[in-house]
Scaffold this motif. Structure first.
Motif, PDB file in Angstrom:
ATOM      1  N   ASN A   1       0.833  -1.205   0.000  1.00 11.37           N
ATOM      2  CA  ASN A   1       0.000   0.000   0.000  1.00 11.37           C
ATOM      3  C   ASN A   1       0.862   1.246   0.000  1.00 11.37           C
ATOM      4  OD1 ASN A   1      -2.345  -1.414  -0.107  1.00 11.37           O
ATOM      5  ND2 ASN A   1      -2.746  -1.335   2.096  1.00 11.37           N
TER       6      ASN A   1
ATOM      7  N   VAL B   1      -9.062   8.894  -7.837  1.00  5.42           N
ATOM      8  CA  VAL B   1      -8.519   7.923  -6.875  1.00  5.42           C
ATOM      9  C   VAL B   1      -9.610   7.499  -5.894  1.00  5.42           C
ATOM     10  CG1 VAL B   1      -6.871   7.590  -5.001  1.00  5.42           C
ATOM     11  CG2 VAL B   1      -6.155   8.748  -7.101  1.00  5.42           C
ATOM     12  N   ALA B   2     -10.396   8.470  -5.431  1.00  3.98           N
ATOM     13  CA  ALA B   2     -11.445   8.143  -4.458  1.00  3.98           C
ATOM     14  C   ALA B   2     -12.469   7.187  -5.072  1.00  3.98           C
ATOM     15  CB  ALA B   2     -12.136   9.421  -3.987  1.00  3.98           C
TER      16      ALA B   2
ATOM     17  N   LEU C   1     -10.983   3.705  -5.200  1.00  3.16           N
ATOM     18  CA  LEU C   1     -10.868   3.112  -3.861  1.00  3.16           C
ATOM     19  C   LEU C   1     -12.237   2.741  -3.297  1.00  3.16           C
ATOM     20  CD1 LEU C   1      -8.085   5.179  -2.063  1.00  3.16           C
ATOM     21  CD2 LEU C   1      -7.976   2.859  -2.997  1.00  3.16           C
TER      22      LEU C   1
ATOM     23  N   LYS D   1     -13.541  -0.254  -5.136  1.00  5.05           N
ATOM     24  CA  LYS D   1     -12.749  -1.429  -4.755  1.00  5.05           C
ATOM     25  C   LYS D   1     -13.181  -1.938  -3.372  1.00  5.05           C
ATOM     26  CE  LYS D   1      -7.979  -2.713  -3.588  1.00  5.05           C
ATOM     27  NZ  LYS D   1      -8.069  -2.789  -2.124  1.00  5.05           N
ATOM     28  N   ASN D   2     -13.364  -1.020  -2.431  1.00 10.79           N
ATOM     29  CA  ASN D   2     -13.784  -1.440  -1.092  1.00 10.79           C
ATOM     30  C   ASN D   2     -15.178  -2.046  -1.116  1.00 10.79           C
ATOM     31  OD1 ASN D   2     -11.492  -0.872   0.328  1.00 10.79           O
ATOM     32  ND2 ASN D   2     -12.073   1.243   0.732  1.00 10.79           N
TER      33      ASN D   2
ATOM     34  N   THR E   1      -1.974  -6.586  -9.513  1.00 11.97           N
ATOM     35  CA  THR E   1      -1.560  -6.122  -8.185  1.00 11.97           C
ATOM     36  C   THR E   1      -0.048  -6.114  -8.073  1.00 11.97           C
ATOM     37  OG1 THR E   1      -1.540  -8.352  -7.284  1.00 11.97           O
ATOM     38  CG2 THR E   1      -3.603  -7.120  -7.086  1.00 11.97           C
TER      39      THR E   1
END
Ligand SMILES: Nc1ncnc2c1ncn2[C@@H]1O[C@H](COP(=O)(O)OP(=O)(O)O)[C@@H](O)[C@H]1O
Ligand SMILES: [Mg+2]
Lengths: 323, 234
Positions: free
Chosen positions: A9, A163-164, A167, A170-171, A302
């Motif tokens: 990360n 980016v938000a 994320l 993804k969450n 990843t």
């Protein structure tokens, strides 16, 4: 395991910081032509479009063909907020996205209660109806659209929102809600039998996707300062769908890579005019023939795979015990 | 344990279940047999809350479940294995099983259930990381059953587990059904394969075009002329 994830990360955070500050610096030094800048912004907007559409089509398995319609709602609502009502940018973006999310619920609920291809038809119609409505509303400029929208989408905001979005989605996908969506994609009847409220999750995924398409629209409106109904045609919906399919249904990183790549290809082919669409179509055919599952399939790109680190997927504690 | 009273279920204007009533006692295997289109699947989907009856009531442990949402019914302890191997084809065996525990929060006990499933289906344990779509037909049926057990059901609804399987596999699956029952899970088994179903069931109902036409103890039905003629090939 934990330490490794923390380190990965950190590496990602550092890369993002380098990307952000590098481009901010380049812009400040006027090292980027306006053509490059436009395409940079389009990349961010396309990433948001592709990732949000992938949540609906790739992860939940619901074919939606009206993503441009949602983008239009976000663009117009936020533009009205700033241009006509003099509201601050962030509030406008938030209201634009939320309004789009609500429309998503209204559009999605009736067809998603049923199984089958009703959603594809409904969203296809919806995209065209939105355009028809916009052309006929004088308050938002009719066919001429809205001009002079304040240019408030800075590089910083674009970066943060892109980016938000990634994320947050993804969450969501990695949560139990995301697993419910994947179960629906895999087999709706079985998902029902597991006690998953399938209609709820289909509508949830659909309206979250709509919300972020609205966000993309709001960012678009406040960068290009001119929006017209014909900006948001079915072709734009297909553009987003192409990115999703090209990157891999069910792969967020695939969508990101595809959004970037297709933005670049589009920019490179711009001078070719109509020939652009032909080359574009050919490219797609080639990809679909040689890699029908898309660039990434359902896999994610990843750091772990890049660095070939060993270790379990870490999805669940009891996985390790079973092995 | 389960008591269905006088239900009528429609698909639009197709009247699929007509005044159906049936009872399942705790610890039993009850089988619902009948030909194609008799209404067997419709019955199971109505119990699970995926379809609604226009009349009557459905009681589970003395409580009406006829109006409560499907997820709440799973939580109360009724789990369905849908017909036709409805597994999550692109997920691994383990992920399929995890999905079966979707509504459970108790990590430790989920782990215990998982080990329980692996004890009952050792073949699944060997294929834990395999993509479920690449399993053989019999293994997929086992996975679907194992997945249903992951919700720790008190009542297991099985929809035609023998469908499309070779006879030897059918025997294996039915032996496992019997074991699951002996370990304390009540079972409502829907089958077209009346012969096999009657051989492990305690009681049976015969469904014909949406109506219960016969019911009784399995060993008596096996001997009855009507059942022999219609379902056991003379
Ligand atoms: N989704 C549906 N829409 C309309 N009719 C249906 C549907 N599902 C089942 N039916 C009808 O309901 C009747 C019972 O079907 P079903 O319960 O699936 O039978 P079985 O499981 O015993 O083969 C049949 O006549 C079938 O055609
Ligand atoms: Mg059936």
């Amino acid at each position: 395991m934990k330490a490794m994830r923390l380190r990965n990360n950190l590496i990602i955070a550092v890369c993002l910081a380098v990307l952000y500050f590098g481009i901010a610096y380049a812009m400040k030094q006027r090292m980027l032509s306006s053509f490059h800048q436009v395409n940079l912004y389009l990349m961010g907007i396309n990433i948001i479009m592709a990732v949000s559409l992938n949540l609906i089509v790739g992860f939940t398995g619901q074919l939606a063909l009206g993503h441009a319609g949602f983008m239009a709602i976000g663009a117009y609502v936020s533009a009205v907020m700033t241009l006509k009502l003099g509201q601050p940018f962030l509030l406008a973006v938030l209201v634009g996205s939320l309004a789009t999310g609500v429309v998503g619920v209204l559009i999605g609920l009736p067809p998603l209660r049923l199984r089958g291809d009703y959603l594809a038809i409904a969203t296809l119609g919806f995209g065209e109806i939105i355009r028809g409505l916009l052309i006929n509303i004088n308050y938002v400029g009719g066919a001429a659209g809205m001009n002079g929208i304040p240019k408030l989408t800075t590089w910083t905001w674009l970066f943060i929102f892109t980016v938000a979005t990634v994320l947050l989605i993804k969450n969501f996908i990695n949560s139990s809600h995301g697993r419910a969506c994947i179960a629906i994609r895999e087999n709706e009847i079985a998902a029902d039998a597991m006690g998953i409220n399938t209609t709820f999750y289909k509508v949830l995924a659909f309206s979250i996707g709509a919300f972020f398409a609205g966000l993309a629209g709001a960012l678009y409106a406040h960068y290009f300062f001119l929006i017209q109904p014909q900006t948001f045609t079915i072709l734009k919906s297909f553009d987003a769908l192409v990115m999703v399919v090209f990157g891999g249904l069910g792969s967020l990183t695939g969508s990101i890579i595809a959004a970037v790549a297709i933005t670049v290809v589009n920019a490179a082919l711009q001078s070719l005019g109509a020939l652009r669409m032909v080359i574009y179509a050919l490219l797609l055919v080639v990809v679909m023939v040689f890699r029908p599952q898309g660039l990434m399939g359902t896999k994610e790109f990843t750091l772990r795979t890049l660095l070939r680190q060993k270790g379990g997927s870490g999805l669940h504690d009891y996985r390790k015990q079973v092995d | 344990m389960l008591s269905i009273k006088d239900i009528n279920v429609y698909y639009g204007n197709i009247h699929a279940l007509k005044n159906v009533s049936l009872e399942v006692e705790r610890g039993e295997i009850v089988t619902l047999i009948g030909g194609n289109g008799a209404g067997k699947t419709t019955t199971l989907r109505t119990i699970s809350g995926l379809l609604r009856s226009k009349t009557g009531d459905i009681l589970f442990e003395e409580e009406s479940i006829a109006q409560i949402p499907a997820p709440a019914i799973v939580k109360k302890g009724i789990s369905q294995v849908p017909e036709g191997r409805r597994i999550f084809a692109n997920l691994s065996v383990l992920e399929n099983l995890e999905m079966g525990a979707y509504l459970r929060k108790d990590r430790q006990e989920i782990q215990a259930s998982l080990e329980n499933v692996f004890r009952r289906f050792p073949r699944l344990k060997e294929r834990i990381r395999q993509r479920a779509g690449t399993l053989s037909g019999g293994e997929q049926q086992m996975l679907a059953m194992g997945r249903a057990l992951m919700s720790k059901p008190k009542l297991l609804l099985l929809d035609e587990p023998s469908m499309g399987l070779a006879p030897i596999l059918v025997q294996e699956i039915f032996a496992i059904i019997k074991e699951i029952n002996q370990a304390g899970t009540t079972i409502l088994l829907v089958e077209q394969n009346a012969h096999m179903a009657l051989s492990i069931a305690h009681r049976a109902y015969v469904l014909e075009t949406g109506r219960v036409v016969l019911s009784g103890y399995a060993e008596e039905l096996v001997k009855s002329d009507e059942v022999r003629k219609a379902y056991l090939g003379g």
